[in-house]
Design an enzyme around this catalytic site. Sequence first.
Site, PDB file in Angstrom:
ATOM      1  N   MET A   1      24.209  41.247  43.013  1.00  6.87           N
ATOM      2  CA  MET A   1      24.350  42.706  42.937  1.00  6.87           C
ATOM      3  C   MET A   1      25.799  43.130  42.682  1.00  6.87           C
ATOM      4  SD  MET A   1      21.597  44.091  45.684  1.00  6.87           S
ATOM      5  CE  MET A   1      21.238  45.600  44.796  1.00  6.87           C
ATOM      6  N   ALA A   2      26.656  42.147  42.355  1.00  6.59           N
ATOM      7  CA  ALA A   2      28.042  42.408  41.949  1.00  6.59           C
ATOM      8  C   ALA A   2      28.864  43.150  43.010  1.00  6.59           C
ATOM      9  CB  ALA A   2      28.070  43.160  40.620  1.00  6.59           C
ATOM     10  N   GLY A   3      28.706  42.736  44.261  1.00  2.72           N
ATOM     11  CA  GLY A   3      29.457  43.372  45.343  1.00  2.72           C
ATOM     12  C   GLY A   3      30.963  43.170  45.210  1.00  2.72           C
ATOM     13  N   GLY A   4      31.372  41.966  44.855  1.00  3.24           N
ATOM     14  CA  GLY A   4      32.806  41.704  44.684  1.00  3.24           C
ATOM     15  C   GLY A   4      33.372  42.553  43.554  1.00  3.24           C
ATOM     16  N   SER A   5      32.591  42.713  42.489  1.00  2.00           N
ATOM     17  CA  SER A   5      33.026  43.535  41.355  1.00  2.00           C
ATOM     18  C   SER A   5      33.148  45.000  41.783  1.00  2.00           C
ATOM     19  CB  SER A   5      32.021  43.433  40.205  1.00  2.00           C
ATOM     20  OG  SER A   5      31.880  42.093  39.810  1.00  2.00           O
ATOM     21  N   ALA A   6      32.220  45.460  42.602  1.00  7.83           N
ATOM     22  CA  ALA A   6      32.297  46.839  43.109  1.00  7.83           C
ATOM     23  C   ALA A   6      33.581  47.026  43.907  1.00  7.83           C
ATOM     24  CB  ALA A   6      31.074  47.138  43.982  1.00  7.83           C
TER      25      ALA A   6
ATOM     26  N   ALA B   1      27.274  37.372  47.247  1.00  2.63           N
ATOM     27  CA  ALA B   1      26.684  36.337  46.380  1.00  2.63           C
ATOM     28  C   ALA B   1      25.185  36.574  46.201  1.00  2.63           C
ATOM     29  CB  ALA B   1      26.944  34.931  46.945  1.00  2.63           C
ATOM     30  N   GLY B   2      24.839  37.865  46.025  1.00  4.27           N
ATOM     31  CA  GLY B   2      23.424  38.232  45.973  1.00  4.27           C
ATOM     32  C   GLY B   2      22.939  38.656  44.608  1.00  4.27           C
TER      33      GLY B   2
ATOM     34  N   ASP C   1      31.355  42.369  35.359  1.00  5.41           N
ATOM     35  CA  ASP C   1      30.608  43.488  35.946  1.00  5.41           C
ATOM     36  C   ASP C   1      31.522  44.599  36.461  1.00  5.41           C
ATOM     37  OD1 ASP C   1      28.194  42.154  35.566  1.00  5.41           O
ATOM     38  OD2 ASP C   1      28.219  41.259  37.574  1.00  5.41           O
TER      39      ASP C   1
ATOM     40  N   LYS D   1      25.139  46.952  41.551  1.00 13.18           N
ATOM     41  CA  LYS D   1      24.383  47.109  40.302  1.00 13.18           C
ATOM     42  C   LYS D   1      23.102  46.304  40.377  1.00 13.18           C
ATOM     43  CE  LYS D   1      25.043  42.761  38.598  1.00 13.18           C
ATOM     44  NZ  LYS D   1      24.028  41.774  38.366  1.00 13.18           N
TER      45      LYS D   1
HETATM   46  P1  ATP Z   1      28.379  38.078  40.437  1.00 10.36           P
HETATM   47  O1  ATP Z   1      29.212  39.303  40.119  1.00 10.36           O
HETATM   48  O2  ATP Z   1      29.091  36.793  40.135  1.00 10.36           O
HETATM   49  O3  ATP Z   1      26.960  38.172  39.989  1.00 10.36           O
HETATM   50  P2  ATP Z   1      27.354  38.306  43.081  1.00 10.36           P
HETATM   51  O4  ATP Z   1      26.942  39.727  43.078  1.00 10.36           O
HETATM   52  O5  ATP Z   1      26.238  37.322  43.047  1.00 10.36           O
HETATM   53  O6  ATP Z   1      28.379  38.026  41.967  1.00 10.36           O
HETATM   54  P3  ATP Z   1      29.502  38.720  44.942  1.00 10.36           P
HETATM   55  O7  ATP Z   1      29.078  39.349  46.220  1.00 10.36           O
HETATM   56  O8  ATP Z   1      30.242  39.561  43.981  1.00 10.36           O
HETATM   57  O9  ATP Z   1      28.244  38.032  44.303  1.00 10.36           O
HETATM   58  O10 ATP Z   1      30.374  37.430  45.341  1.00 10.36           O
HETATM   59  C1  ATP Z   1      30.499  36.262  44.581  1.00 10.36           C
HETATM   60  C2  ATP Z   1      31.575  35.412  45.267  1.00 10.36           C
HETATM   61  O11 ATP Z   1      32.840  36.087  45.119  1.00 10.36           O
HETATM   62  C3  ATP Z   1      31.388  35.270  46.765  1.00 10.36           C
HETATM   63  O12 ATP Z   1      30.714  34.078  47.044  1.00 10.36           O
HETATM   64  C4  ATP Z   1      32.791  35.279  47.338  1.00 10.36           C
HETATM   65  O13 ATP Z   1      33.262  33.971  47.586  1.00 10.36           O
HETATM   66  C5  ATP Z   1      33.683  35.855  46.251  1.00 10.36           C
HETATM   67  N1  ATP Z   1      34.328  37.162  46.576  1.00 10.36           N
HETATM   68  C6  ATP Z   1      35.591  37.501  46.272  1.00 10.36           C
HETATM   69  N2  ATP Z   1      35.851  38.764  46.646  1.00 10.36           N
HETATM   70  C7  ATP Z   1      34.744  39.261  47.211  1.00 10.36           C
HETATM   71  C8  ATP Z   1      34.424  40.512  47.787  1.00 10.36           C
HETATM   72  N3  ATP Z   1      35.288  41.527  47.851  1.00 10.36           N
HETATM   73  N4  ATP Z   1      33.178  40.683  48.244  1.00 10.36           N
HETATM   74  C9  ATP Z   1      32.267  39.673  48.150  1.00 10.36           C
HETATM   75  N5  ATP Z   1      32.543  38.448  47.655  1.00 10.36           N
HETATM   76  C10 ATP Z   1      33.756  38.239  47.161  1.00 10.36           C
END
Ligand code: ATP
Length: 300
Positions: free
Chosen positions: A103-108, A100-101, A140, A10
């Site tokens: 862009m909500a990769g973990g949420s995806a 941790a960028g 997210d 996102k």
């Molecule tokens: P946020 O949704 O908090 O804005 P973000 O987009 O900045 O997050 P994400 O890539 O979602 O960052 O990862 C945030 C933290 O979640 C990472 O530092 C990692 O330790 C943890 N994490 C847990 N599961 C995952 C996953 N499947 N992919 C990426 N990171 C993950």
Amino acid sequence: MSFTVRAPAKINLHLGVGAPREDGFHPLVTVYQAVGLCDDVTASRSPGWTLGVTVPDWIDADAVPVTGDNLVDRAARLLAGHHGVELHAAVSVAKTIPVAGGMAGGSADAAAALVALDRLWELETSDDDLLALAAELGSDVPFALVGGTALGTGRGELVEPVRDPTTWWWVVVPSGEGLSTPEVYRRFDELTPDAPAEPGPAKALLKALGTGDPVVLAGALHNDLEPAALDLRPDLSDLLELGEQNGALRGMVSGSGPTCLFLAEDADAAREVAARLSEDHGVVLVTNGPVAGAHVVTYA
Ligand code: ATP
């Protein structure tokens, strides 16, 4: 039997942030857009539970937890608990969304895991229940299920689709080092002691979207977390300026950062901006949005 589900990153076209609520969350008024940078989650039948993660060479594999704390583990436990079924599947996550960028990769990945395991375990979870489970996993996650362009309120988990028939072109520059979202919110609180209890509406952004004109949209993009992210990572200001000097209509920090986004006039302009930024920055991606939320791409 196995299912592969693709879920999008996102971006926040508008991110209005209020003062922290009693539960510690910040109230948000945001306009999300799902863009074509996606992670794929594959769930296959297996007697036990295993999780593997693969990353392209520009993502640090160590930044993604693989034992218990991964959002995919949490999604699987929540879905299995909701239905009273056992946790059994072999799951692999192929990442392209920066970690941790902002862009909500973990949420995806969590959203994709909910959909993939719902199919694999033949649970037929209702859309309402999936959205409620998603909201428990993270603010997210519901949007990663819904995709497209949507207004997010509450702490971002209340999602209402917005009509957005235009294809918008983005250049995405991930950063070698991530930013912790809680740290960015802490800095926001320090820099914004007078934040309103409720952030204002996203009227200007929604109106700009309706014009279909990237120049108008560029003028309406807004991110309340940008000053905090730039305070923690001053080097990003130079990158934003470089993009804007080289054809981008607007550069902005993505969500809590540190990924930087550049809106371009069209696909050709995006490629030109990307070519220029690639001279100084290792990884520069071109993508567009809106795209679909978590959906099955392979069933084998
Ligand atoms: P946020 O949704 O908090 O804005 P973000 O987009 O900045 O997050 P994400 O890539 O979602 O960052 O990862 C945030 C933290 O979640 C990472 O530092 C990692 O330790 C943890 N994490 C847990 N599961 C995952 C996953 N499947 N992919 C990426 N990171 C993950």
